[in-house]
Motif scaffolding. Sequence first.
Motif, PDB file in Angstrom:
ATOM      1  N   GLN A  44       0.543  56.736  72.037  1.00 26.86           N
ATOM      2  CA  GLN A  44       1.851  56.478  71.449  1.00 26.86           C
ATOM      3  C   GLN A  44       2.442  57.797  70.958  1.00 26.86           C
ATOM      4  OE1 GLN A  44       0.830  53.330  68.479  1.00 26.86           O
ATOM      5  NE2 GLN A  44       2.370  52.105  69.555  1.00 26.86           N
ATOM      6  N   TYR A  45       3.742  57.774  70.747  1.00 28.38           N
ATOM      7  CA  TYR A  45       4.405  58.935  70.180  1.00 28.38           C
ATOM      8  C   TYR A  45       4.342  58.844  68.659  1.00 28.38           C
ATOM      9  CZ  TYR A  45       6.359  59.570  74.841  1.00 28.38           C
ATOM     10  OH  TYR A  45       6.509  59.748  76.184  1.00 28.38           O
ATOM     11  N   THR A  74      10.180  64.090  54.860  1.00 27.30           N
ATOM     12  CA  THR A  74       9.757  63.882  56.243  1.00 27.30           C
ATOM     13  C   THR A  74       9.119  62.510  56.368  1.00 27.30           C
ATOM     14  OG1 THR A  74       9.348  66.256  56.559  1.00 27.30           O
ATOM     15  CG2 THR A  74       8.358  64.762  58.152  1.00 27.30           C
ATOM     16  N   GLN A  75       9.607  61.727  57.308  1.00 30.74           N
ATOM     17  CA  GLN A  75       9.104  60.383  57.545  1.00 30.74           C
ATOM     18  C   GLN A  75       8.400  60.337  58.905  1.00 30.74           C
ATOM     19  OE1 GLN A  75       9.285  57.780  55.395  1.00 30.74           O
ATOM     20  NE2 GLN A  75      10.348  59.036  53.869  1.00 30.74           N
ATOM     21  N   TYR A  76       7.331  59.527  58.976  1.00 34.94           N
ATOM     22  CA  TYR A  76       6.519  59.452  60.192  1.00 34.94           C
ATOM     23  C   TYR A  76       6.510  58.018  60.705  1.00 34.94           C
ATOM     24  CZ  TYR A  76       4.849  63.675  57.887  1.00 34.94           C
ATOM     25  OH  TYR A  76       4.778  64.878  57.238  1.00 34.94           O
ATOM     26  N   ILE A  77       6.492  57.888  62.018  1.00 35.44           N
ATOM     27  CA  ILE A  77       6.439  56.559  62.628  1.00 35.44           C
ATOM     28  C   ILE A  77       5.790  56.681  64.012  1.00 35.44           C
ATOM     29  CG2 ILE A  77       8.682  56.660  63.787  1.00 35.44           C
ATOM     30  CD1 ILE A  77       7.433  53.609  61.856  1.00 35.44           C
ATOM     31  N   LYS A  78       4.959  55.696  64.372  1.00 35.09           N
ATOM     32  CA  LYS A  78       4.353  55.634  65.702  1.00 35.09           C
ATOM     33  C   LYS A  78       5.064  54.564  66.525  1.00 35.09           C
ATOM     34  CE  LYS A  78      -0.089  55.611  66.171  1.00 35.09           C
ATOM     35  NZ  LYS A  78      -1.514  55.265  65.997  1.00 35.09           N
ATOM     36  N   ALA A  79       5.278  54.874  67.801  1.00 34.60           N
ATOM     37  CA  ALA A  79       5.965  53.910  68.662  1.00 34.60           C
ATOM     38  C   ALA A  79       5.662  54.235  70.119  1.00 34.60           C
ATOM     39  CB  ALA A  79       7.468  53.928  68.410  1.00 34.60           C
ATOM     40  N   ASP A  80       5.913  53.243  70.994  1.00 38.58           N
ATOM     41  CA  ASP A  80       5.688  53.452  72.426  1.00 38.58           C
ATOM     42  C   ASP A  80       6.799  54.277  73.069  1.00 38.58           C
ATOM     43  OD1 ASP A  80       3.294  51.974  72.469  1.00 38.58           O
ATOM     44  OD2 ASP A  80       4.415  50.099  72.569  1.00 38.58           O
ATOM     45  N   LEU A  82      10.595  56.749  72.048  1.00 36.74           N
ATOM     46  CA  LEU A  82      11.320  57.414  70.975  1.00 36.74           C
ATOM     47  C   LEU A  82      12.408  56.518  70.397  1.00 36.74           C
ATOM     48  CD1 LEU A  82       9.817  59.848  72.247  1.00 36.74           C
ATOM     49  CD2 LEU A  82      11.868  61.198  71.829  1.00 36.74           C
ATOM     50  N   PHE A  83      13.132  55.841  71.277  1.00 34.57           N
ATOM     51  CA  PHE A  83      14.235  54.986  70.822  1.00 34.57           C
ATOM     52  C   PHE A  83      13.712  53.869  69.909  1.00 34.57           C
ATOM     53  CE2 PHE A  83      18.381  52.811  72.388  1.00 34.57           C
ATOM     54  CZ  PHE A  83      19.005  53.236  71.222  1.00 34.57           C
ATOM     55  N   GLU A  84      12.585  53.279  70.320  1.00 34.75           N
ATOM     56  CA  GLU A  84      11.975  52.242  69.499  1.00 34.75           C
ATOM     57  C   GLU A  84      11.544  52.809  68.147  1.00 34.75           C
ATOM     58  OE1 GLU A  84       7.814  49.731  69.247  1.00 34.75           O
ATOM     59  OE2 GLU A  84       8.447  50.518  71.194  1.00 34.75           O
ATOM     60  N   GLY A  85      10.978  54.025  68.164  1.00 32.23           N
ATOM     61  CA  GLY A  85      10.527  54.639  66.925  1.00 32.23           C
ATOM     62  C   GLY A  85      11.668  54.899  65.958  1.00 32.23           C
ATOM     63  N   PHE A  86      12.790  55.384  66.485  1.00 38.17           N
ATOM     64  CA  PHE A  86      13.944  55.643  65.620  1.00 38.17           C
ATOM     65  C   PHE A  86      14.439  54.350  64.969  1.00 38.17           C
ATOM     66  CE2 PHE A  86      15.137  59.515  68.434  1.00 38.17           C
ATOM     67  CZ  PHE A  86      14.158  60.264  67.804  1.00 38.17           C
ATOM     68  N   ARG A  87      14.491  53.268  65.736  1.00 38.84           N
ATOM     69  CA  ARG A  87      14.960  52.001  65.186  1.00 38.84           C
ATOM     70  C   ARG A  87      13.915  51.399  64.230  1.00 38.84           C
ATOM     71  NH1 ARG A  87      19.534  49.700  67.569  1.00 38.84           N
ATOM     72  NH2 ARG A  87      20.845  51.496  68.142  1.00 38.84           N
ATOM     73  N   ARG A  88      12.646  51.547  64.565  1.00 40.52           N
ATOM     74  CA  ARG A  88      11.591  51.011  63.711  1.00 40.52           C
ATOM     75  C   ARG A  88      11.577  51.706  62.347  1.00 40.52           C
ATOM     76  NH1 ARG A  88       6.898  48.238  65.046  1.00 40.52           N
ATOM     77  NH2 ARG A  88       7.258  48.631  67.259  1.00 40.52           N
ATOM     78  N   LEU A  89      12.011  52.982  62.338  1.00 42.86           N
ATOM     79  CA  LEU A  89      12.012  53.739  61.085  1.00 42.86           C
ATOM     80  C   LEU A  89      13.007  53.165  60.080  1.00 42.86           C
ATOM     81  CD1 LEU A  89      10.480  56.156  59.957  1.00 42.86           C
ATOM     82  CD2 LEU A  89      12.308  57.640  60.753  1.00 42.86           C
ATOM     83  N   THR A  90      13.970  52.394  60.545  1.00 42.12           N
ATOM     84  CA  THR A  90      14.934  51.782  59.610  1.00 42.12           C
ATOM     85  C   THR A  90      14.260  50.755  58.696  1.00 42.12           C
ATOM     86  OG1 THR A  90      15.551  50.072  61.228  1.00 42.12           O
ATOM     87  CG2 THR A  90      16.833  52.111  61.220  1.00 42.12           C
ATOM     88  N   THR A  91      13.052  50.307  59.052  1.00 42.80           N
ATOM     89  CA  THR A  91      12.325  49.379  58.172  1.00 42.80           C
ATOM     90  C   THR A  91      11.754  50.089  56.955  1.00 42.80           C
ATOM     91  OG1 THR A  91      10.236  49.698  59.387  1.00 42.80           O
ATOM     92  CG2 THR A  91      11.723  47.943  60.154  1.00 42.80           C
ATOM     93  N   LYS A  92      11.775  51.449  56.972  1.00 44.83           N
ATOM     94  CA  LYS A  92      11.224  52.218  55.864  1.00 44.83           C
ATOM     95  C   LYS A  92      12.285  52.972  55.079  1.00 44.83           C
ATOM     96  CE  LYS A  92       7.595  54.666  56.859  1.00 44.83           C
ATOM     97  NZ  LYS A  92       6.718  55.658  57.522  1.00 44.83           N
ATOM     98  N   LEU A  93      13.524  52.964  55.601  1.00 48.34           N
ATOM     99  CA  LEU A  93      14.570  53.786  54.991  1.00 48.34           C
ATOM    100  C   LEU A  93      15.744  52.921  54.541  1.00 48.34           C
ATOM    101  CD1 LEU A  93      14.677  56.743  57.543  1.00 48.34           C
ATOM    102  CD2 LEU A  93      13.709  56.811  55.246  1.00 48.34           C
ATOM    103  N   PRO A  94      16.390  53.298  53.447  1.00 48.78           N
ATOM    104  CA  PRO A  94      17.572  52.550  52.991  1.00 48.78           C
ATOM    105  C   PRO A  94      18.874  53.026  53.627  1.00 48.78           C
ATOM    106  CG  PRO A  94      17.004  54.206  51.369  1.00 48.78           C
ATOM    107  CD  PRO A  94      15.965  54.307  52.456  1.00 48.78           C
TER     108      PRO A  94
END
Length: 401
Positions: A44-45, A74-80, A82-94
């Motif tokens: 994963q990325y 700096t925020q970290y996220i794993k995803a299959d 990049l696009f998915e990772g960027f959107r998934r990061l919204t679950t951690k950010l306001p």
Amino acid sequence: MKRNVSVVCVLCLLLVLTTGCWSRRELNELAIVTGIGIDKLDNQYLLSLQMLNMGQAGSEAPGGGGGSSLPVTTQYIKADSLFEGFRRLTTKLPRKLYFSHIRVLVFSETLAQEGLRDILDLFVRDHEIRPDFFLVVTKGVEAREAMSQIVPIEQSPATALLKNLEISEKNWAPTVAITLDEFITDLMKVGKEGVMTGLQLNGDPHKGQTDANLKTVHPRSNFRFSSIGVFKNDKLVGWLNEDEGRGFSYITNRVNASVFEVPCDSGGKAAVEVLRSSTHLTGKAPGGEPVITVGIAMEGNIGEISCREDLSKPETIYAFERRAEQVIDGFIHKAVRKGRQSSSSDIFGFGEAIHRYDPRNWNRLKDDWDRHFMSVKVDTRIDVKLRRTGKVGQSFIDKMK
């Protein structure tokens, strides 16, 4: 009646110009991304996104005591993907991620060796991302470690990388600053491969991830640009060292200003300051034998000398000019040798030069250019002019008791 119709038409046209800020986004609703690091972990990325902490971004510079928190996060996220990772990061950010102010995109060495083609597609395709940021590949460290550093002087580490790279390229020949646009163009060219600046971390990367790195005269960790990554298509296949990097910059006309050493006849050496340099690259392939001519015109000064040479004599200056030409010639041939060793990677654009100046013969070579690149003859025509020797001609060293 006609007058009324005209008035209505004019009013309708004016309405088009008064649509207001229908697509506005308020600053307090955005998370401004300034740098992105990408690693590969467990198939994963691993994305490392560095964002401005807007509550602290306008306070004093790091180390100056202005504000209770750091100017970036700096925020970290794993995803299959990049696009998915960027959107998934919204679950951690306001806030919504905003990518128009990216300064650097950092790849890990391992990821670059596997290939960057699929990763780069998003950054070219997305309408919000501008392709003028710099690409960097780490050497000996992970991208997430590079994106986690807190550095002095600049508030944003990503901005520090940007400015460091810009200044270094303008004043130090072994450093090159490659934008996304330029790298993508090289990927699509026939007879030209891409390169990318190498990034290392000096010191302990873990100690550089806290504000303790700002509270010491000698930072525990800091960035350093060293080496140039050599690519074959989209894969990292080797590295140019400092001298080879100089040769690459001379061949590709990237030298703005720099310094290099020239040996003295009497022992010791002199430091030559490059004021300006211009390269003209031509190519031809008579009889199917490729020949490249590298013409370089360079002007410089003698900035330092540690040998007994009288620089007030014209013949001494002429001798230094000839030796400087030999040194540059050595840089060039070292770079070409390493390019051949790195999977026959034509990072210099020799094939492109032959295509430009001898298109008929290029059509006979292009399908097997990797093999022809290994045997291409490189002729150099270097003209060095040393204009000044500083405030003195003969060094005080000769007059010492």
